[in-house]
Design an enzyme around this catalytic site. Structure first.
Site, PDB file in Angstrom:
ATOM      1  N   GLY A 150       0.825  -1.208   0.000  1.00 37.24           N
ATOM      2  CA  GLY A 150       0.000   0.000   0.000  1.00 37.24           C
ATOM      3  C   GLY A 150       0.855   1.251   0.000  1.00 37.24           C
ATOM      4  O   GLY A 150       1.162   1.810   1.068  1.00 37.24           O
ATOM      5  N   SER A 184      -1.806  -4.185  -5.678  1.00 37.42           N
ATOM      6  CA  SER A 184      -1.781  -5.468  -6.394  1.00 37.42           C
ATOM      7  C   SER A 184      -2.137  -6.600  -5.438  1.00 37.42           C
ATOM      8  O   SER A 184      -1.634  -6.641  -4.307  1.00 37.42           O
ATOM      9  CB  SER A 184      -0.391  -5.738  -6.978  1.00 37.42           C
ATOM     10  OG  SER A 184      -0.092  -4.805  -7.974  1.00 37.42           O
ATOM     11  N   GLU A 267      11.899  -4.408  -5.955  1.00 35.03           N
ATOM     12  CA  GLU A 267      10.692  -4.210  -6.768  1.00 35.03           C
ATOM     13  C   GLU A 267      11.078  -4.028  -8.232  1.00 35.03           C
ATOM     14  O   GLU A 267      10.417  -4.534  -9.127  1.00 35.03           O
ATOM     15  CB  GLU A 267       9.900  -3.000  -6.274  1.00 35.03           C
ATOM     16  CG  GLU A 267       8.667  -2.745  -7.140  1.00 35.03           C
ATOM     17  CD  GLU A 267       7.705  -1.728  -6.569  1.00 35.03           C
ATOM     18  OE1 GLU A 267       8.106  -0.930  -5.703  1.00 35.03           O
ATOM     19  OE2 GLU A 267       6.548  -1.722  -6.998  1.00 35.03           O
ATOM     20  N   SER A 392       6.552   5.105 -13.371  1.00 34.40           N
ATOM     21  CA  SER A 392       6.268   5.237 -14.815  1.00 34.40           C
ATOM     22  C   SER A 392       7.564   5.369 -15.631  1.00 34.40           C
ATOM     23  O   SER A 392       8.611   5.764 -15.116  1.00 34.40           O
ATOM     24  CB  SER A 392       5.371   6.444 -15.074  1.00 34.40           C
ATOM     25  OG  SER A 392       6.130   7.623 -14.986  1.00 34.40           O
TER      26      SER A 392
HETATM   27  C1  FAD Z   1      -0.846  -2.876 -12.803  1.00 35.86           C
HETATM   28  C2  FAD Z   1      -0.452  -1.924 -11.718  1.00 35.86           C
HETATM   29  C3  FAD Z   1      -0.104  -2.436 -10.472  1.00 35.86           C
HETATM   30  C4  FAD Z   1       0.209  -1.574  -9.433  1.00 35.86           C
HETATM   31  N1  FAD Z   1       0.475  -2.096  -8.192  1.00 35.86           N
HETATM   32  C5  FAD Z   1       0.691  -1.256  -7.156  1.00 35.86           C
HETATM   33  C6  FAD Z   1       0.850  -1.776  -5.825  1.00 35.86           C
HETATM   34  O1  FAD Z   1       0.809  -2.983  -5.593  1.00 35.86           O
HETATM   35  N2  FAD Z   1       1.026  -0.897  -4.820  1.00 35.86           N
HETATM   36  C7  FAD Z   1       1.074   0.457  -5.015  1.00 35.86           C
HETATM   37  O2  FAD Z   1       1.260   1.186  -4.054  1.00 35.86           O
HETATM   38  N3  FAD Z   1       0.916   0.978  -6.266  1.00 35.86           N
HETATM   39  C8  FAD Z   1       0.712   0.165  -7.330  1.00 35.86           C
HETATM   40  N4  FAD Z   1       0.534   0.675  -8.589  1.00 35.86           N
HETATM   41  C9  FAD Z   1       0.525   2.122  -8.776  1.00 35.86           C
HETATM   42  C10 FAD Z   1       1.748   2.654  -9.490  1.00 35.86           C
HETATM   43  O3  FAD Z   1       2.868   2.614  -8.649  1.00 35.86           O
HETATM   44  C11 FAD Z   1       1.405   4.067  -9.958  1.00 35.86           C
HETATM   45  O4  FAD Z   1       0.397   3.946 -10.940  1.00 35.86           O
HETATM   46  C12 FAD Z   1       2.600   4.789 -10.554  1.00 35.86           C
HETATM   47  O5  FAD Z   1       3.539   5.080  -9.549  1.00 35.86           O
HETATM   48  C13 FAD Z   1       2.179   6.089 -11.272  1.00 35.86           C
HETATM   49  O6  FAD Z   1       1.425   6.872 -10.419  1.00 35.86           O
HETATM   50  P1  FAD Z   1      -0.002   7.443 -10.882  1.00 35.86           P
HETATM   51  O7  FAD Z   1      -0.818   6.293 -11.422  1.00 35.86           O
HETATM   52  O8  FAD Z   1      -0.577   8.210  -9.758  1.00 35.86           O
HETATM   53  O9  FAD Z   1       0.293   8.376 -12.107  1.00 35.86           O
HETATM   54  P2  FAD Z   1       0.814   9.881 -12.036  1.00 35.86           P
HETATM   55  O10 FAD Z   1       1.931   9.983 -11.067  1.00 35.86           O
HETATM   56  O11 FAD Z   1      -0.352  10.773 -11.852  1.00 35.86           O
HETATM   57  O12 FAD Z   1       1.402  10.060 -13.492  1.00 35.86           O
HETATM   58  C14 FAD Z   1       0.555  10.286 -14.619  1.00 35.86           C
HETATM   59  C15 FAD Z   1       1.440  10.529 -15.815  1.00 35.86           C
HETATM   60  O13 FAD Z   1       2.267  11.677 -15.597  1.00 35.86           O
HETATM   61  C16 FAD Z   1       3.643  11.325 -15.779  1.00 35.86           C
HETATM   62  N5  FAD Z   1       4.459  12.027 -14.791  1.00 35.86           N
HETATM   63  C17 FAD Z   1       4.188  12.171 -13.462  1.00 35.86           C
HETATM   64  N6  FAD Z   1       5.207  12.829 -12.872  1.00 35.86           N
HETATM   65  C18 FAD Z   1       6.136  13.086 -13.826  1.00 35.86           C
HETATM   66  C19 FAD Z   1       7.413  13.721 -13.828  1.00 35.86           C
HETATM   67  N7  FAD Z   1       7.937  14.231 -12.694  1.00 35.86           N
HETATM   68  N8  FAD Z   1       8.093  13.794 -15.001  1.00 35.86           N
HETATM   69  C20 FAD Z   1       7.587  13.273 -16.157  1.00 35.86           C
HETATM   70  N9  FAD Z   1       6.361  12.658 -16.201  1.00 35.86           N
HETATM   71  C21 FAD Z   1       5.657  12.548 -15.063  1.00 35.86           C
HETATM   72  C22 FAD Z   1       3.716   9.845 -15.548  1.00 35.86           C
HETATM   73  O14 FAD Z   1       4.814   9.299 -16.262  1.00 35.86           O
HETATM   74  C23 FAD Z   1       2.387   9.377 -16.114  1.00 35.86           C
HETATM   75  O15 FAD Z   1       2.485   9.196 -17.504  1.00 35.86           O
HETATM   76  C24 FAD Z   1       0.229  -0.171  -9.651  1.00 35.86           C
HETATM   77  C25 FAD Z   1      -0.091   0.339 -10.912  1.00 35.86           C
HETATM   78  C26 FAD Z   1      -0.432  -0.519 -11.925  1.00 35.86           C
HETATM   79  C27 FAD Z   1      -0.797   0.066 -13.253  1.00 35.86           C
END
Ligand code: FAD
Length: 412
Positions: A150, A184, A267, A392
């Site tokens: 989490g 996840s 990870e 990402s």
């Molecule tokens: C299949 C899957 C499994 C997951 N499992 C887990 C889990 O078990 N536990 C957990 O805690 N999380 C989990 N996640 C979450 C994952 O860690 C986040 O989705 C990821 O860190 C991106 O955060 P966000 O979705 O809030 O996107 P955001 O941070 O909002 O990003 C949105 C977009 O903006 C871009 N962006 C953001 N900041 C920047 C920057 N500084 N420079 C350039 N581009 C930027 C990103 O690249 C992305 O394209 C999972 C996600 C997926 C899809």
């Protein structure tokens, strides 16, 4: 902790584990002997056939059945290597685990799904909370339970240090309030490892702590998220004044960021190794299916053979990089921002492999009703997340530019 029963790591040891009659100490100290004995066992053990080429109607059945698979591997001893004896393991290091994942894939077997989060959450719990590892990791290795991570929240993903889920100290407990997103295996996890705010809202990464809790703690609500593939392996987690013993901290209060950075090494790096191993098995499956289609007179799109070769090359590049990283982890090195290179390579492989499957299977990929084709479709959907989960692709490239290559900052 009121809702948890601690597990004696030795309690479930069969009178003598069946490592093909070999002394466990030999397999711990000699990686080649471990690899040889494991491969021989995987090739000859008939009970394993039930997990070859098996597909499931939903996430719950898949993960539960993979838990049973872990039970078989645990009782035979194989998945205990690479984990400390104090936590239900049989000793050894990351190289044992890498050999284990590799051997499963080479034997046409899936890597049990709970092992993915085990690789992420196991090492920090072993390192920062050894007593929790002694109590709970054996049950994880046996496949009796698995844990969720989490970290992310609705407003905190890439910018994790802005997270808001709060843990307030009261006596010898913490009271958790807030929510987590994209956990996840969250809906089926028995425990959660959560990064929470114990400092002021402005404290950013200095005010975070890592805490371990039972998923069925009163005040914790977990809701599965339906994905485009129809799977629901991610979940939202809500904390409504959930009470957790203070002794469940992983690391010290206020030091959660250091625990999270430690965790990221596995990870990104071990996950990359698992992806490479699994991708090789999937590529072999795809080649087999394509050969059958060709034999039946099907035509493939131009350039298919070259694309197969390119994907193979990409997997081998990932594997080579990842092998070096696994060796560094096993040697106790700190794998810092360089792990982002492994993460970028793994995302490249995942996207390329499943796009190739989509294109080679053609209309059948879209319309085919067999379990096998449905599995390719599901995994294609999941592969889209490879550039997001665990950080990402854009953020990984920025880390590489800033902290590995030392490139000048972009002009604003
Ligand atoms: C299949 C899957 C499994 C997951 N499992 C887990 C889990 O078990 N536990 C957990 O805690 N999380 C989990 N996640 C979450 C994952 O860690 C986040 O989705 C990821 O860190 C991106 O955060 P966000 O979705 O809030 O996107 P955001 O941070 O909002 O990003 C949105 C977009 O903006 C871009 N962006 C953001 N900041 C920047 C920057 N500084 N420079 C350039 N581009 C930027 C990103 O690249 C992305 O394209 C999972 C996600 C997926 C899809």
């Amino acid at each position: 902790m009121t809702t948890t029963t601690a597990t004696d790591p030795t309690a479930t040891d069969p009178a003598g584990i069946d490592l093909a009659g070999i002394d466990p100490a030999v397999l711990r100290d000699d990686l080649d002997a471990y690899a040889r004995a494991l491969r021989a066992w995987l090739a000859s053990e008939p009970v394993l056939d039930q997990w070859r080429g098996r597909h499931y109607p939903n996430t719950e059945e898949r993960i539960a059945d993979h838990g049973r698979f872990m039970g078989v591997l645990f009782r035979a001893g194989w998945n205990r290597y690479g984990w400390p004896e104090s936590a239900g393991g049989l000793g050894g290091d990351e190289r044992h685990r890498a050999i284990f994942y590799d051997a499963l894939s080479a034997a046409g077997l899936p890597i049990p799904a709970p092992h993915l989060m085990l690789e992420t959450l196991g090492p920090p719990v072993v390192h920062f909370a050894p007593e929790l590892a002694t109590a709970y990791l054996p049950a994880y290795l046996r496949g009796d339970e698995w844990w969720g991570q989490g970290f992310s929240e609705p407003e905190a993903g890439s910018d994790l240090a802005s997270l808001r889920c709060r843990a307030r100290r009261e006596g010898d407990t913490y009271i958790l309030s807030g929510s987590k997103l994209w956990t996840s295996h969250g809906a089926t996890s028995s425990r959660l490892v959560c990064l929470v705010r114990t400092g002021t809202p402005e404290s950013r990464h200095r005010g975070l702590s890592m805490i371990f809790l039972d998923a069925d703690t009163p005040g914790v609500t977990i809701r599965p998220i339906a994905l485009a593939s129809g799977e629901n392996e991610l979940a939202e987690v809500f904390f409504d004044d959930a009470v957790v013993p203070a002794s469940n901290l992983v690391g010290a209060e206020g030091k959660g960021w250091a625990v999270a950075m430690y965790l990221l090494q596995w990870e990104r790096a071990m996950y990359a190794w698992i992806c490479a191993a699994d991708a090789l098995r999937r590529l072999r499956d795809l080649r087999g299916q394509v050969a059958t289609r060709l034999a039946a007179g099907a035509r493939l799109p131009d350039g298919s053979a070259a694309r197969l070769g390119t994907v193979y090359e990409q997997i081998i590049a990932l594997r080579s990089r990842s092998a070096a990283t696994v060796r560094r982890l096993a040697a106790g090195d700190t794998v810092g921002p360089e792990a982002s290179v492994d993460k970028v390579l793994l995302a490249t492989v995942e996207i390329a492999l499943f796009d190739l499957a989509r294109d080679l299977l053609g209309t059948e990929f879209v319309l085919g009703a067999t379990d096998e084709v449905a599995a390719w479709r599901n995994e294609w959907w999941f592969s889209r997340s490879a550039t997001i989960l665990g950080g990402s692709a854009e953020v990984q490239r920025t880390i590489i530019a800033d902290h590995v290559l030392g490139l000048p900052k972009e002009a604003k």
